[in-house]
Design a protein around this motif. Structure first.
Motif, PDB file in Angstrom:
ATOM      1  N   UNK A  27       1.132  -1.278   0.014  1.00  0.00           N
ATOM      2  CA  UNK A  27       0.110   0.020   0.232  1.00  0.00           C
ATOM      3  C   UNK A  27       0.762   1.223   0.152  1.00  0.00           C
ATOM      4  N   UNK A  50      -5.606   1.695  12.942  1.00  0.00           N
ATOM      5  CA  UNK A  50      -5.024   2.209  11.791  1.00  0.00           C
ATOM      6  C   UNK A  50      -3.805   1.757  11.674  1.00  0.00           C
ATOM      7  N   UNK A 109      -1.242   2.193   8.425  1.00  0.00           N
ATOM      8  CA  UNK A 109      -0.619   3.258   8.313  1.00  0.00           C
ATOM      9  C   UNK A 109       0.483   3.535   9.277  1.00  0.00           C
ATOM     10  N   UNK A 110       0.345   3.010  10.535  1.00  0.00           N
ATOM     11  CA  UNK A 110       1.325   3.019  11.623  1.00  0.00           C
ATOM     12  C   UNK A 110       2.568   2.326  11.062  1.00  0.00           C
ATOM     13  N   UNK A 154       4.280   4.249   8.348  1.00  0.00           N
ATOM     14  CA  UNK A 154       5.182   5.670   8.941  1.00  0.00           C
ATOM     15  C   UNK A 154       6.214   5.060   9.511  1.00  0.00           C
ATOM     16  N   UNK A 155       5.968   3.941  10.450  1.00  0.00           N
ATOM     17  CA  UNK A 155       7.178   3.703  11.330  1.00  0.00           C
ATOM     18  C   UNK A 155       8.255   3.204  10.219  1.00  0.00           C
TER      19      UNK A 155
END
Lengths: 644, 477
Positions: free
Chosen positions: B173, B463, B466-467, B470-471
């Protein structure tokens, strides 16, 4: 008695991307609407980077357009560079993005607004709400005007107690660089008992393009196609230009690390939370110190200026540090800063206080849209603006509210995420937020939402005609591809070109289009198909056919979700009394007050076990309600009488 | 609307030195005040305290018992909870239970304490099932598995698998969401490989399911052989009690007898069948029908033949019919009738279920080449019984025997179905990628696989994707 204006159904406060869409939508429905903003010359201003669209965001821009919004037309009329992102992937996730001329965009917005008969524009700073029995009756302005209206949409952006920070200096009160913040309005809203929180966001410096060495940066060409964000009105496209890409290196990293204490973001001057994406360069260096380089995009501010927006270098470091780190970036060694980068912090109202119509739960008639709800991005703001504006108009006209589901539109995802999940950082849309992303595409936005807009009365007769032509065209192309037959001699050369097995027998085109390696473009380019193989409609039809199985899967999943959603949760449920539900979940449910079980399930931390119990509790609650109980008693008494 | 307070006896009914009652719910303290008025208010926390237990109606003493109070949420159910140890026997505990009900508690439904623990987030679904397994455990192996799963063994493994899928989805994604980043695209081969690893893990878990479910149900071990070959004697000897009527008359056992028994640490349902005779009376023939049905569902068959009887055509044809489907162990019964040789069990490669004939168990000849093992055993002297039990355990639970005792095991159909669904989706995902389906469509299989595991665990993911994104990634534009 102060000077007054009245006769309005809907008052919109703010003239940004949310405010303009809200005002336009409300006026299109036939509600008499007034938009009040501190500076009419800055209506539709692009206060961050001059671009509309992208992955997910591009779909939103098209959805706003499909609902009869302003954004698509303004983008088409001002775009000076265009790219279809994700071209290398399937059309289901293509993301159109336009760089816009910062001057042309607001002008186009103003032009579209001026077409609307039921809309008035007023330049004033709103300083307070007039309330009566917990409902708005109008607003007062700093200039002392009283504007009467029973439905109010607040789209105040970052102006609520906005504070700008550059370097270690004390923050300056401001709504945007060079504009005054709105302090009284924030207080007025807070006085209504609404919960407030604070966010921060940043902008990069802008530079004089005449001082950039373009031989040292990479050119990013505009994609040549005549892509349109608007499906209804053909705006004239301006001339197209190029963007550039360059990269940061080790030197910049060292400089930032040395100067971190001087950053407002890292020096502790800012209290609000910032986003994980679009992070400042300070953020990027702190979180990813090992990344050898970070991308920097140089974007033209417009056709008639050489000023460039340095996308990727948002910062709140002092001017001399900004100058120093620019010197380390290839192509920017000699660049002169025209406007410093800065960080801004501002109030927002955590959006769990809203309904899915974006009406404030506790104050009927008051709507919020845009950054005031904790979002970031023009498209997110415009999307909320149009949802709030439609509902404000509908409310003023005593009509039923309008909401979108998660499988209908990114707008549905956006609003539902805000209302049921809340935000803990400035909210931005991603495809990953949309569980039905194959259904929610840029190419089918008009098919999905156009008919709804027509039904609501958001489209002019001409727009409605354009919609009908589009829907007819789609059916025609789909039918042709499904029914017509491809002959081996005509199609085999094209199949060979894309390494696809040649035909021995004639087959229907649809069979060929199902092959993953065969695109509609490759199949029909130069052929005699009765449609444009590079057009929007062809792309939409291709996705429908190629991913039929997957699209169907998503539809079924959406259907199952709807069944689950069928269990209604009355607004007045006494959640805190439901002791079989965990305390934390009770609190969350009580705060969000979901209207059905599916929404309840999306609240973070509410477990399936809680949902199970919730069903039981709601049933018990229904049985034990005094109203029902007295009715039962009544029945029992009646029976007793009969028996007696 | 408030959760009520429940009470139930936690120990099984019947005579015993002690019985334990459990109370759970918001009114636990109020109930204790009435039933054990001697206790301080609030009662001592997590410290067993001796107190008179009284009938709140008239204050009469019912018993003297140990009361332990566990305030919520740090209790088994997550609510206020008390355990009352009283004297055993049917009457005392019933009276105390009655007293608690009088004081405001309600009779608990079966499994309600654990259900509350689940609802209050003290256990996930898999752990709650492990508690049930533990309580039901009639054998060491299920007990061991249950203890481990209650500590989260299986849950952790499932959560790890889900995590791996979420990570994979995030990877794909991310490339959709941020096409302009200069991270190079993740090669399809890498994605396939990572998905393949997850699938293999799921495969491994699924492989434990047949035996794992047998841990709960008991493996079906069927005694077979010609009439009067000592089946019933062996049956009784293995059970350790006289269950089947044993007479020297051929054909005494007309119907199948079934009993649960633990052998080699594993649970079995041991079945004695009517002898398989060709000329039989009507009643007996019905018994034979029953026997065939049992044989068809057997996990292992014990073919009996006394040492002093010759291996013959009936044995040959029996082995020929059944050994291809299920392990057949030849038991040379009545081993006491001949002078003991070295006795004991011989198993041919237990996991394959068929191998070479090994000597040492009497004169079992040629045709028996495909049996899984052979044992000399005597119901009378007990010779060879222990070896037989061990052999049966090793034959049926060969996978579990070889596994690390800590390794997660699927013990329920629900678990098997969930993992199977997830595995199917991961396989479909890989196939789709190989077929050239774009990642943005194929990824929907991963989501379905995640959902299957989430339903199994009873959790919902917020979420997380997304976490993850972003990690791991630095996102600019």
């Amino acid at each position: 008695m102060a000077a007054g204006r009245d006769g309005y159904d809907v008052i919109v406060i703010g003239g940004g991307h949310a405010g303009t869409e809200a005002a336009a939508a409300s006026a299109r429905l036939g509600a008499r609407t007034v938009l009040i903003t501190p500076d009419l010359d800055r209506i539709g201003q692009m206060s961050c980077n001059p671009a509309i669209g992208g992955v997910a965001k591009g779909v939103v821009a098209r959805e706003v357009d499909a609902l009869g919004g302003v954004m698509g037309r303004a983008t088409d009329a001002s775009r000076i560079h265009f790219r279809m992102l994700n071209r290398s992937k399937g059309p289901a996730v293509w993301g159109p993005r336009a760089q816009c001329d910062r001057g042309l965009y607001p002008r186009a917005v103003r032009r579209v607004l001026d077409e609307l008969e039921d809309l008035e524009l007023v330049q004033e700073m709103v300083s307070g709400l007039i309330m009566d029995e917990g409902r708005p009756r109008g607003v007062v302005t700093r200039g002392g005007q009283v504007v009467a209206g029973r439905v109010v949409v607040v789209t105040a952006g970052t102006f609520l107690r906005g504070k700008i920070h550059v370097g270690g200096e004390a923050g300056v009160d401001a709504g945007r660089a060079g504009e005054a913040p709105s302090l009284e309005l924030a207080e007025a809203l807070e006085a209504q008992g609404l919960e407030l929180a604070r966010f921060k966001t940043g902008t990069p410096p802008r530079v004089d393009g005449r001082t950039v060495d373009f031989s040292r940066v990479e050119v990013q060409q505009s994609h040549p196609e005549d892509y349109r964000f608007s499906g209804y009105v053909d705006e004239e496209l301006p001339d197209q230009t190029v963007c550039w890409i360059t990269w940061t290196g080790r030197e910049l990293r060292d400089l930032i690390q040395e100067n971190l204490p001087r950053s407002a973001l890292y020096g502790g001057a800012l209290s609000g939370r910032g986003p994980r994406y679009c992070p400042s360069i300070e953020d990027k260096i702190v979180r990813f110190p090992d990344n050898p380089r970070h991308q920097v995009f140089l974007e033209p501010e417009g056709l008639h200026t050489r000023e460039l927006y340095v996308n990727g270098l948002s910062t709140s470091l002092p001017l001399e540090v900004q100058e120093a780190f620019l010197r380390t970036v290839p192509g920017l060694e000699e660049a002169r800063i025209t406007r410093m980068g800065y960080a801004i912090e501002y109030d927002y109202f955590p959006p769990h206080q809203l309904r899915h119509t974006l009406e404030v739960r506790s104050i009927p008639g008051l709507f919020f849209a845009g950054q005031i709800n904790g979002t970031t991005g023009y498209e997110e703001a415009a999307g909320q603006g149009i949802v709030a504006g439609i509902n404000a108009g509908l409310k003023a006209l005593d009509r039923d509210p309008f909401t979108l589901e998660r499988d209908q539109a990114y707008l549905g995802v956006l609003v539902d995420d805000l209302v049921t999940r809340g935000v803990d950082e400035p909210y931005r849309l991603f495809t990953s937020r949309a569980e039905f992303r194959l259904l929610l595409r840029q190419d089918n936005a008009q098919e999905r939402l156009g008919p709804l807009a027509r039904e609501l009365g958001l489209l002019t007769p001409r727009q409605a005609d354009a919609l009908q032509r589009r829907l007819d065209e789609r059916s025609r192309v789909l039918a042709w591809i499904r029914d017509s037959v491809a002959r081996p001699d005509e199609v085999n050369p094209r199949l060979e070109e894309v390494d696809s097995t040649p035909l021995r027998e004639p087959v229907r085109w649809v069979e060929l289009l199902r092959r993953p390696e065969v695109s509609v473009e490759a199949l029909f380019r130069g052929g005699e198909a009765p449609f444009d193989p590079e057009g929007d409609v062809a792309a939409a039809v291709e996705v429908e056919i190629k991913y039929e199985g997957y699209v169907e899967r998503e539809r079924e999943r959406a259907e199952r979700l709807r069944e689950k959603a069928g269990f209604k949760l009355p607004e007045e449920l006494p959640y805190m009394e439901f002791e079989t539900i965990s305390y934390e979940s009770r609190e969350k449910l009580g705060r969000v007050r979901p209207s059905n079980l599916a929404q309840a399930g999306r609240i973070p931390g509410v477990s399936p076990a809680d949902l199970q119990n919730l069903i039981l509790e709601v049933r018990r609650w229904r049985r034990s309600r005094p109203a029902d109980a007295s009715q039962e008693k009544g029945e029992a008494a009646a029976k007793a009488e009969k028996a007696g | 609307m408030k959760a009520d307070t429940i009470v139930a006896r936690s120990t099984p009914p019947g005579r015993g030195a002690l019985a334990v009652l459990r109370l759970s719910g918001p009114a636990t303290r109020r109930v204790l005040e009435k039933v054990a008025p001697e206790l301080s208010a609030p009662p001592p926390v997590r410290r067993p305290t001796l107190a008179h237990l009284v009938n709140p109606a008239d204050g009469s003493t019912l018993d003297r018992g140990l009361v332990t109070f566990f305030p919520g949420p740090a209790s088994y159910t997550g609510e206020d909870l008390a355990e009352l140890s009283v004297h055993g026997g049917v009457l005392v505990s019933a009276l105390v239970e009655e007293a608690c009900r009088r004081a405001g508690a309600r009779q608990a439904e079966p499994g309600e304490f654990t259900r509350r623990a689940y609802l209050n987030g003290k256990l996930d679904l898999v752990q709650a099932e492990a508690v049930a397994d533990m309580v039901d455990a009639q054998n060491a192996a299920l007990h061991r598995t249950a203890v481990h799963q209650m500590d989260g063994g299986l849950s952790n493994r499932l959560a790890e698998l889900r995590e791996a899928l979420v990570e994979l989805e995030a990877l794909l994604v991310h490339q959709i969401d941020f096409p302009e980043e200069d991270d190079p695209p993740v090669p399809v081969a890498t994605v396939l490989e990572r998905a393949g690893a997850v699938e293999a893990h799921m495969e491994g878990l699924l492989a434990t399911a047949p035996e794992g479910e047998l841990l709960r149900e008991g493996a079906l071990a069927v005694l077979a052989g010609r009439p009067n070959t000592g089946k019933s004697s062996l049956y009784n000897a293995l059970l350790g009690e006289e269950r089947a009527i044993v007479t020297p008359t051929p054909g005494t056992t007309r119907d199948a007898l079934e009993a649960r028994v633990q052998m080699g640490g594993f649970p079995f349902r041991l079945v004695d069948t009517a002898g398989l005779r060709s000329q039989a009376g009507e009643v007996e023939r019905m018994g034979i029908e029953v026997a065939r049905r049992y044989l068809a569902g057997a996990d292992v068959i014990l073919l009996c033949l006394p040492v002093d009887m010759d291996w013959g055509e009936p044995e040959d044809s029996f082995v020929a019919e059944w050994a291809p489907q299920v392990p057949v162990v030849v038991v040379r019964s009545c081993a006491d009738r001949v002078p003991s040789t070295d006795g004991g069990a011989e198993a041919s490669a237990a996991d394959e279920g068929a191998s070479d004939v090994l000597g040492g168990a009497g004169d079992v000849p040629e045709g028996a080449g495909s049996v899984a093992g052979r044992v000399m055993a005597s119901a009378r002297s007990g010779q060879g019984l222990q070896e037989l039990r061990t052999l049966l355990g090793r034959l049926v639970f060969s996978g579990l025997v070889k596994m690390d005792a800590e390794a997660p095991v699927l013990t329920r159909r629900r678990q098997r179905e969930g993992v199977k669904d997830a595995r199917g989706e991961v396989a479909a995902f890989r196939q789709a990628l190989r077929d050239g389906v774009p990642a943005e469509a194929a990824v929907s299989h991963l989501r379905s696989a995640e959902t299957a595991l989430e339903e199994l665990l009873g959790v919902i993911s917020p979420e997380e994707i997304l976490d993850q994104v972003f990690a791991r990634f630095c996102i600019g534009k």
